[in-house]
Motif scaffolding. Structure first.
Motif, PDB file in Angstrom:
ATOM      1  N   ARG A  95       5.937  -2.559  -1.534  1.00 43.66           N
ATOM      2  CA  ARG A  95       5.008  -2.806  -0.865  1.00 43.66           C
ATOM      3  C   ARG A  95       5.211  -2.972   0.675  1.00 43.66           C
TER       4      ARG A  95
ATOM      5  N   LYS B 186       2.238  -7.835   2.923  1.00 45.40           N
ATOM      6  CA  LYS B 186       1.699  -8.781   1.919  1.00 45.40           C
ATOM      7  C   LYS B 186       0.284  -8.325   1.455  1.00 45.40           C
ATOM      8  N   GLU B 187      -0.564  -8.006   2.237  1.00 47.48           N
ATOM      9  CA  GLU B 187      -1.698  -7.795   1.847  1.00 47.48           C
ATOM     10  C   GLU B 187      -2.088  -5.954   1.391  1.00 47.48           C
ATOM     11  N   ASP B 188      -0.783  -5.428   1.368  1.00 45.18           N
ATOM     12  CA  ASP B 188      -0.988  -3.889   1.122  1.00 45.18           C
ATOM     13  C   ASP B 188      -1.056  -3.819  -0.445  1.00 45.18           C
ATOM     14  N   GLU B 189      -1.447  -2.698  -0.863  1.00 43.80           N
ATOM     15  CA  GLU B 189      -1.292  -2.346  -2.218  1.00 43.80           C
ATOM     16  C   GLU B 189       0.383  -2.270  -2.551  1.00 43.80           C
ATOM     17  N   GLN B 190       0.503  -2.799  -3.758  1.00 43.02           N
ATOM     18  CA  GLN B 190       2.018  -2.794  -4.444  1.00 43.02           C
ATOM     19  C   GLN B 190       1.700  -1.794  -5.265  1.00 43.02           C
TER      20      GLN B 190
ATOM     21  N   PHE C 134       3.863   0.752  -8.038  1.00 42.64           N
ATOM     22  CA  PHE C 134       4.856   0.813  -9.420  1.00 42.64           C
ATOM     23  C   PHE C 134       5.591   1.829  -9.655  1.00 42.64           C
TER      24      PHE C 134
END
Lengths: 111, 112
Positions: free
Chosen positions: B94, B97-101, B103
């Motif tokens: 990521r 902090k507020e962004d898309e994670q 996988f």
């Protein structure tokens, strides 16, 4: 500590609406997320909501947030067989860099 | 298009072996994470890294270590594999902090 809880299983018929529920304990949660995991795949972000919102709609998906009860739900309208997957609720809050995930809800859509 | 890749989809190792799980992301993300996924338990955070050579323990770090020598690569190390480390391991990255994670596809590790 943080805790995110979901029911483990939900079965619906194709064309019905699905509602997947999640509760969380940390009142300082800033963002709440819904992820989808299809068989054999990693997680994919479906939608997210800021903690100062109470609803977000995105095509067939509606997210409702009740901050007072610390309850998050994901409604899928006109559920299709392709929606069969595991759905994870997650949150992140002030002072923590990593998301906390729930146990996941397996959605089974019956034809 | 962000891509997070993991070195193996399936891995079988013997008890006591040293195991390396590799993760690479191609979007210059600051933050990288290792989770393990077990039925009914969801995803549990093992370790994460917020910069090169920086790491922090997650919720279940025992029996694991990590290495981040380059920004794009985050390795999970099982020093001496045990049968209770049989699991699905998911890497994520990521930017902020507020962004898309994002996988990776996961590595299913079996320790016999």
């Amino acid at each position: 500590g943080e805790d995110v809880e979901q029911s483990l299983f939900l079965s619906v018929r194709e064309g019905d609406s699905s509602v997947i529920n999640c509760t969380y304990t940390d009142s300082s949660s800033t963002y709440l997320y819904w992820y989808k995991q299809e068989p054999g795949a990693g997680l994919q972000l479906l939608t997210y909501i800021f903690s100062n919102m109470d609803m977000k709609q995105d095509q067939r998906l509606t997210v409702l947030l009740n901050k007072k009860d610390k309850h998050l739900s994901l409604r899928i309208a006109d559920t299709q067989t392709g929606d069969s997957a595991i759905y994870f609720c997650a949150e992140i809050h002030t002072g923590r860099r990593a998301l906390t995930f729930g146990s996941g809800t397996r959605l089974q859509v019956q034809p | 298009d962000v891509k997070v890749t993991q070195s193996s989809r399936y891995l079988v190792k013997r008890t006591g072996e040293k195991v390396f799980l590799e993760c690479v992301q191609d979007m210059d993300h600051e933050n990288m994470f290792w989770y393990r996924q077990d039925p009914g338990l969801g995803l549990r955070l093992i370790y994460f890294s917020y910069d090169v050579k920086m790491k922090e323990k997650g919720d279940i770090p025992e029996g694991y270590s990590v290495s981040r020598e380059k920004k794009e690569r985050f390795s999970l190390i099982l020093e001496s594999a045990s049968t209770n480390q049989t699991s699905m391991y998911l890497c994520a990255s990521r930017l902020y902090k507020e962004d898309e994670q994002y996988f990776g596809p996961g590595t299913r590790l079996t320790v016999t």
